[in-house]
Design an enzyme around this catalytic site. Sequence first.
Site, PDB file in Angstrom:
ATOM      1  N   ASP A  70      -0.384   2.161  -1.495  1.00 43.64           N
ATOM      2  CA  ASP A  70      -2.293   2.388  -1.976  1.00 43.64           C
ATOM      3  C   ASP A  70      -3.318   3.452  -2.105  1.00 43.64           C
ATOM      4  OD1 ASP A  70      -3.447   3.153  -4.543  1.00 43.64           O
ATOM      5  OD2 ASP A  70      -4.296   0.575  -4.659  1.00 43.64           O
ATOM      6  N   ASN A  86       1.676   5.307 -13.780  1.00 40.10           N
ATOM      7  CA  ASN A  86       1.147   6.353 -13.074  1.00 40.10           C
ATOM      8  C   ASN A  86       2.021   7.450 -13.953  1.00 40.10           C
ATOM      9  OD1 ASN A  86       2.137   5.505  -9.525  1.00 40.10           O
ATOM     10  ND2 ASN A  86       0.128   5.142 -10.861  1.00 40.10           N
TER      11      ASN A  86
END
Length: 253
Positions: free
Chosen positions: A33, A81
Site C-alpha cells: 500500500d 481497485n
Amino acid sequence: MRLPHPLYGLYERRLAASLPPDRMPRHVGVILDGNRRWARSIGKSTAGGHRAGADKIGELLAWSEDVGVEVVTLWMLSTDNLNRPADELADLLAIIEDVVRELAATRRWRLQAVGSLEMLPERTVQALRAAEETTRDVVGMHVNVAVGYGGRREIADAVRAYLRQASEQGLDLDEMAAQFDVEHIAAHLYTKGQPDPDLVIRTSGEQRLGGFLLWQSAHSEFYFCEAYWPDFRRVDFLRAVRAYGVRERRLGR
C-alpha cells in the site's frame, strides 16, 4: 527513522542476527500500500508510483527467502481497485503483467494467481496463467499473487464451490446444511492446502486489513509500517519479523 549509511548497515546486520531462528513465520502476507501517495510526495505520476512499487517486490521475496519463509502472499490489486479510473487501472494492470512475467522468468519462486480472475481483462489473466505454468515445477518459495482479490468474494466463491461439489455428489439442500462445516470453506479457498499466514504486513501507515485474507488471517499477527510501499526497506521487513518472533501466539487458546 532513516539511519545514515554506514550506521544503517550496522543496525540492519545486528537486527538480522537477533532474529530467533525457531520463531520465523512460514507464511507472510503483504498489503502493498502507498504507491500513489509515494508518487504524489515526490512529484511523480501515479504510474511511476506503481512501477516503483513493482520494482520492490523482488527485493521483498529475496528477504523473505533469506529468513526461511515458505509462502508469501502479495496483495497487488483488490476487487475495489477495479473501480479506479480507466487510465490508471490500465497502467496498473500492465505493470502487474510485467512484474509477474519478470518474477516468473527468474524461475526462483513458484507463482500462483489468487483472486477473481474472471473480473480481469483477458490479457492480464493470460499473463498470470503463463507465470503459473512457467514456474509450476519450481522447487522454492511459493508466491501467491493476489490480483482482483477480495476476502469477502473469496469466501463467497468457496461456499459456491462447496455447493457445486455437494450437488454433484447428489446431496440435497438439507443434507448440505446438515454436514456443512468451516472445513468445507477452508477446502475451497484460493489458498487451499497452504498454511494460513502467520504474519500480515501492511505498509503506508494504514491500520486495517481492508478485506485481505479475511478467513485465513483469523490467528495472524499484524504489523503496520509507516513507510509507503516503494520506500519499504529490508530493515522494515526485519523489524516486522522480529516483532512477530517476540509475540506470544496463543492461537485462541
